[in-house]
Design a protein around this motif. Structure first.
Motif, PDB file in Angstrom:
ATOM      1  N   SER A 146       7.924 -15.583 -12.433  1.00 18.86           N
ATOM      2  CA  SER A 146       8.600 -14.708 -12.897  1.00 18.86           C
ATOM      3  C   SER A 146       9.161 -15.689 -13.578  1.00 18.86           C
ATOM      4  N   ASP A 147       8.504 -17.584 -13.182  1.00 19.19           N
ATOM      5  CA  ASP A 147       9.514 -18.459 -14.096  1.00 19.19           C
ATOM      6  C   ASP A 147       8.711 -18.972 -15.552  1.00 19.19           C
ATOM      7  N   ILE A 148       7.287 -17.805 -15.452  1.00 18.55           N
ATOM      8  CA  ILE A 148       6.689 -18.452 -16.522  1.00 18.55           C
ATOM      9  C   ILE A 148       7.028 -17.236 -17.111  1.00 18.55           C
ATOM     10  N   GLN A 149       7.026 -17.522 -18.416  1.00 15.62           N
ATOM     11  CA  GLN A 149       7.639 -16.954 -20.124  1.00 15.62           C
ATOM     12  C   GLN A 149       6.632 -16.669 -21.422  1.00 15.62           C
ATOM     13  N   SER A 150       5.135 -17.142 -20.820  1.00 12.66           N
ATOM     14  CA  SER A 150       4.022 -17.354 -21.645  1.00 12.66           C
ATOM     15  C   SER A 150       2.609 -17.068 -21.338  1.00 12.66           C
ATOM     16  N   LEU A 151       1.876 -16.024 -20.692  1.00 11.25           N
ATOM     17  CA  LEU A 151       0.672 -16.026 -20.558  1.00 11.25           C
ATOM     18  C   LEU A 151      -0.408 -15.913 -21.809  1.00 11.25           C
ATOM     19  N   GLY A 152       0.449 -15.565 -23.035  1.00 12.52           N
ATOM     20  CA  GLY A 152      -1.086 -15.365 -24.301  1.00 12.52           C
ATOM     21  C   GLY A 152      -1.189 -14.031 -24.179  1.00 12.52           C
ATOM     22  N   ASP A 153      -3.288 -14.392 -23.434  1.00 12.82           N
ATOM     23  CA  ASP A 153      -3.060 -13.016 -23.480  1.00 12.82           C
ATOM     24  C   ASP A 153      -3.836 -12.081 -21.898  1.00 12.82           C
ATOM     25  N   VAL A 154      -3.574 -13.063 -21.303  1.00 17.93           N
ATOM     26  CA  VAL A 154      -3.168 -12.175 -19.942  1.00 17.93           C
ATOM     27  C   VAL A 154      -2.040 -10.944 -19.929  1.00 17.93           C
ATOM     28  N   SER A 155      -2.557 -10.588 -18.810  1.00 22.99           N
ATOM     29  CA  SER A 155      -2.046  -8.657 -19.141  1.00 22.99           C
ATOM     30  C   SER A 155      -0.975  -8.378 -17.629  1.00 22.99           C
ATOM     31  N   ARG A 156      -1.798  -8.902 -16.910  1.00 27.31           N
ATOM     32  CA  ARG A 156      -0.607  -8.284 -15.685  1.00 27.31           C
ATOM     33  C   ARG A 156      -1.039  -9.840 -14.159  1.00 27.31           C
ATOM     34  N   THR A 157      -0.671 -10.249 -13.480  1.00 21.99           N
ATOM     35  CA  THR A 157      -0.943 -10.855 -12.630  1.00 21.99           C
ATOM     36  C   THR A 157      -0.519 -10.379 -11.601  1.00 21.99           C
ATOM     37  N   GLY A 158      -0.904 -11.259 -10.501  1.00 16.10           N
ATOM     38  CA  GLY A 158      -1.470 -10.282  -9.184  1.00 16.10           C
ATOM     39  C   GLY A 158      -1.429 -11.083  -7.560  1.00 16.10           C
ATOM     40  N   THR A 159      -2.296 -10.676  -6.512  1.00 15.24           N
ATOM     41  CA  THR A 159      -2.617 -11.784  -5.367  1.00 15.24           C
ATOM     42  C   THR A 159      -3.272 -11.007  -4.726  1.00 15.24           C
ATOM     43  N   ILE A 160      -4.475 -12.196  -4.700  1.00 15.30           N
ATOM     44  CA  ILE A 160      -6.094 -11.487  -4.568  1.00 15.30           C
ATOM     45  C   ILE A 160      -6.174 -10.583  -2.993  1.00 15.30           C
ATOM     46  N   LEU A 161      -6.383  -8.937  -3.243  1.00 21.88           N
ATOM     47  CA  LEU A 161      -6.703  -8.647  -1.747  1.00 21.88           C
ATOM     48  C   LEU A 161      -5.706  -8.359  -1.835  1.00 21.88           C
ATOM     49  N   SER A 162      -4.562  -7.972  -2.938  1.00 21.74           N
ATOM     50  CA  SER A 162      -3.020  -7.352  -1.846  1.00 21.74           C
ATOM     51  C   SER A 162      -3.187  -5.452  -2.627  1.00 21.74           C
ATOM     52  N   LYS A 163      -2.724  -4.962  -1.841  1.00 18.51           N
ATOM     53  CA  LYS A 163      -3.085  -3.885  -2.163  1.00 18.51           C
ATOM     54  C   LYS A 163      -1.933  -3.410  -3.122  1.00 18.51           C
ATOM     55  N   LYS A 164      -1.201  -3.979  -3.806  1.00 13.29           N
ATOM     56  CA  LYS A 164       0.030  -3.632  -5.067  1.00 13.29           C
ATOM     57  C   LYS A 164      -1.058  -4.216  -6.096  1.00 13.29           C
TER      58      LYS A 164
END
Length: 286
Positions: A146-164
């Motif tokens: 949430s503190d990162i405002q520039s991720l370029g071509d990255v479309s989403r982020t998440g946690t490894i092996l989480s249900k979400k």
């Protein structure tokens, strides 16, 4: 016309020194300059080029591994070089809220945020020849996205092996997995997050359960730069594995090229012995 051509030639030559800091569009060949390559995009270009070539050739399971920060061995001490990387590269490129300050989340988790930065840099390479894939970055590291405002071509982020993260997966999506942990769970990660036929990159795994070069699970080591005793081992797809000696002045020299991936103990011994032969105990490289 002759005057114009001559002027262009003079201008080009005058700028040769500047252009040399970032060799070519692909970052050039061999070990990136220590540690300018972390700051001037050389390492980023080399890694992205190697990954793009691997993906284009049909490789699906890929490993990329290199020191995420310059002078990684001393990152816990917060050296001036680490601080410089956090301040002028990470904070600015990722546009981290609050920037790099003593005690900030970025300064306390420099390696974790660095891996996000490198994922951003290679994201375009895993999108495929058509450039139409979505790119997800997954991690278990301490990163406040949430503190990162520039991720370029990255479309989403998440946690490894989480249900979400599993639920948010989609077709036509490439995965970049940051510091994924022991190789024994890599296939589990693939099964949980990767759609059939899509690529996954295991980026900068910090834990080796094989204590050897690369991995033992069949992932293509598309870009690999590992410090060994008195030098480095390097590979950029589709090129060969190479051993480099690091000299007392910090420069490197190619010592040997291997037809197949060498054993860590063998390449380390070869580089260490050559260092001792030339410099005895006076090479203070690691």
């Amino acid at each position: 016309m002759k005057y114009i051509l001559l002027s262009l030639l003079v201008f080009s030559c005058a700028n040769c020194k500047t252009a040399a800091f970032v060799p070519f569009i692909d970052g050039g060949k061999g070990v990136p300059k220590l540690y300018d390559g972390w700051f001037d995009n050389q390492l980023a270009k080399q890694a992205a080029t190697a990954v793009a070539k691997a993906v284009s050739s049909g490789k699906k399971n890929i490993e990329v591994n290199f020191p995420p920060v310059p002078n990684l061995e001393e990152v816990r001490f917060g050296t001036s070089l680490n601080q410089k990387f956090g301040t002028i590269i990470l904070a600015k490129d990722l546009k981290v809220k609050g920037g790099y300050k003593p005690g900030s989340d970025l300064s306390r988790n420099l390696v974790a945020y660095s891996n996000v930065y490198w994922a951003k840099k290679i994201a375009s390479a895993v999108k495929g020849p058509m450039g139409n894939k979505q790119v997800a970055v997954l991690t278990n590291e301490r990163v406040a996205f949430s503190d990162i405002q520039s991720l370029g071509d990255v479309s989403r982020t998440g946690t490894i092996l989480s249900k979400k993260s599993r639920a948010e997966g989609r077709n036509n999506e490439a995965i970049i997995c940051l510091n994924p942990g022991g190789e024994e769970q890599w296939q589990k990660i693939v099964s949980a997050h990767v759609s059939p036929g899509e690529p996954i990159v295991m980026l900068n795994n910090a834990y080796s359960t094989s204590y050897d070069v690369g991995n033992q699970k069949g992932f293509e080591e598309a870009y690999y730069l590992k410090r060994i005793s008195k030098g480095w081992i390097y590979r950029a797809f589709p090129g060969p594995w190479q051993a480099y000696l690091e000299k007392p002045d910090g420069s490197v020299e190619l010592l040997k090229t291997y037809k197949t991936k060498p054993a860590l103990r063998d390449v380390s011994a070869e580089v260490r012995e050559e260092s001792f032969k030339r410099y005895a105990i006076f090479n203070d490289r690691f």
